[in-house]
Each structure stands twice: as structure tokens, then as C-alpha cells.
Design an enzyme around this catalytic site. Structure first.
Site, PDB file in Angstrom:
ATOM      1  CB  CYS A 130      47.655  54.313 -17.293  1.00  0.00           C
ATOM      2  SG  CYS A 130      48.093  54.551 -19.024  1.00  0.00           S
ATOM      3  CG  LEU A 131      53.521  56.401 -17.411  1.00  0.00           C
ATOM      4  CD1 LEU A 131      54.757  56.255 -18.300  1.00  0.00           C
ATOM      5  CD2 LEU A 131      53.897  57.028 -16.086  1.00  0.00           C
ATOM      6  CG  HIS A 150      49.073  48.838 -18.553  1.00  0.00           C
ATOM      7  ND1 HIS A 150      48.256  49.366 -17.577  1.00  0.00           N
ATOM      8  CD2 HIS A 150      49.505  49.902 -19.281  1.00  0.00           C
ATOM      9  CE1 HIS A 150      48.210  50.684 -17.715  1.00  0.00           C
ATOM     10  NE2 HIS A 150      48.962  51.037 -18.747  1.00  0.00           N
ATOM     11  CD  GLU A 151      52.992  49.675 -21.096  1.00  0.00           C
ATOM     12  OE1 GLU A 151      52.688  50.418 -22.044  1.00  0.00           O
ATOM     13  OE2 GLU A 151      52.961  50.066 -19.904  1.00  0.00           O
ATOM     14  CD  GLN A 200      51.523  54.895 -22.444  1.00  0.00           C
ATOM     15  OE1 GLN A 200      52.319  53.969 -22.500  1.00  0.00           O
ATOM     16  NE2 GLN A 200      51.079  55.401 -21.305  1.00  0.00           N
ATOM     17  CG  HIS A 245      48.831  51.715 -23.715  1.00  0.00           C
ATOM     18  ND1 HIS A 245      47.956  52.769 -23.593  1.00  0.00           N
ATOM     19  CD2 HIS A 245      49.430  51.601 -22.506  1.00  0.00           C
ATOM     20  CE1 HIS A 245      48.030  53.262 -22.362  1.00  0.00           C
ATOM     21  NE2 HIS A 245      48.910  52.569 -21.679  1.00  0.00           N
ATOM     22  N   GLY A 291      56.519  50.778 -17.993  1.00  0.00           N
ATOM     23  CA  GLY A 291      56.260  50.427 -19.374  1.00  0.00           C
ATOM     24  C   GLY A 291      55.713  51.618 -20.131  1.00  0.00           C
TER      25      GLY A 291
HETATM   26 ZN    ZN Z   1      49.388  52.819 -19.680  1.00  0.00          ZN
END
Ligand code: ZN
Length: 190
Positions: free
Chosen positions: A106-107, A148-149, A49, A152, A44
Site C-alpha cells: 500500500c502506498l 483494497h481501494e 490517501q 480505504h 490504485g
Molecule cells: Zn492502499
């Protein structure tokens, strides 16, 4: 991928206006998100991000990502294949009080993982890139990705919700990922 420390990850992202759905600008943002998610790759990505404070998310958990994972583990996580899709202005509602605790990464917090408790089931409402309304109830790992997304988009990272005693490098996670959550919680007092 923008890393923790950039204020864009802490802002409440702006809604996509009805008028700008289908615009070249929105289409370009969606394309950038798709490309970034494919390159990483991840399950995701949210617009903040990549530095854009807009309420757009792309999610995917294709069968290919799950191919190397033990079927028993997949069953524990309740992880089933999810084709890539785009959510514009997503809204989440927790359904029922059931929760699950699993490792999450998380990226934008590259190289680390921690246990995070999430709602097991959520109702999601969103618009697709064509401006069509969708509403569905999802559970398991797919519900975790959504939470999670959407976090963000509200300036929240998993580290705000994690059991901080379970925070660890990816290297250590490789080992602990194979243990049941109860065991990890006990060992780390998490
Ligand atoms: Zn993340």
C-alpha cells in the site's frame, strides 16, 4: 502520500453528493488523485490517501506496468491490463465464495508487503466523473485492487486483513514474490 498513523486513513469517507459531481472541486480532487498515482506510480489510489475524506478512487494497471513481469506470474495473479478509470461512490459486492491469497502493498504503508486473502470476483457499482452509472463484475488482480481501494474509503488498511506472520519489508518481498503462495505460507506459518 499520507502514511498510516494519520486519522484520515481510519475515517469512513463521505459520499460525493450528486450535486457536486462535475463541480470544480470534484474535478480538482480527481486531477490530484491522477497526478499522485502517476507520480508514485501505483495501481490504485483513494482520496483519503491524499488527505481528502471523500469516496473517490482512481485505478489503473496499464500494460506498461506488467511488461517486466514473468508471463507465468501474471497468469497466476490473473493480472490483465486495466486502463486508468475513476470511481465515485463505488459499492462492492463479493460474488461467489472463491478467494485468492497473494502479497499486497500500500502506498500508505510504504516499504512493506504481506499476504492478504481477497475475494476472487466482485461486482462493482460506481459513478464516473460525468455522473453515469456503471456496474460490472470483475475478477483476478483487478478485483483485488478494487477491494483494497474501497477498503480505504471505509477506513480499512490491508494490514487489518493480512496474514500478519507474512508481513515483510519490500527488500525481502523481492525474493519471496517469486515463490508460490503455498510455499510462503508454509515457510512463515502464515
Ligand atoms: Zn492502499
Amino acid at each position: 502520500m499520507i502514511q498510516a498513523g494519520d486519522p484520515v486513513l481510519r475515517r469512513v469517507a463521505d459520499e460525493i453528493t450528486i450535486g457536486s459531481i462535475g463541480s470544480a472541486e470534484t474535478a480538482a480532487l480527481i486531477e490530484d488523485l491522477r497526478v499522485s498515482l502517476t507520480e508514485k506510480p501505483g495501481v490504485g489510489i483513494a482520496a483519503p490517501q491524499i488527505g481528502v475524506s471523500s469516496r473517490v478512487v482512481v485505478i489503473q494497471d496499464p500494460a506498461a506496468f506488467q511488461a517486466g513481469i514473468d508471463p507465468e506470474r501474471l497468469a497466476q495473479l490473473e493480472r490483465v491490463p486495466v486502463e486508468q478509470y475513476v470511481l465515485i461512490n463505488p459499492e462492492l459486492e463479493m460474488v461467489g465464495g472463491e478467494t485468492r491469497t497473494f502479497f499486497e502493498g500500500c502506498l500508505s504503508v510504504d516499504g512493506y508487503r504481506a499476504l492478504v486473502r481477497r475475494s476472487y470476483r466482485v461486482r462493482v457499482r460506481y459513478l464516473d466523473p460525468g455522473g453515469n452509472h456503471h456496474e460490472e463484475v470483475v475478477c483476478g488482480w483487478h478485483a483485488r485492487i478494487l477491494q483494497h481501494e474501497v477498503d480505504h474509503l471505509n477506513g480499512t488498511l490491508y494490514i487489518d486483513r493480512m496474514s500478519s506472520r507474512s508481513f515483510m519489508s519490500d527488500e525481502h518481498y523481492e525474493y519471496w514474490a517469486h515463490e508460490p503462495t503455498e510455499v510462503v505460507s508454509r515457510v512463515f506459518g502464515a
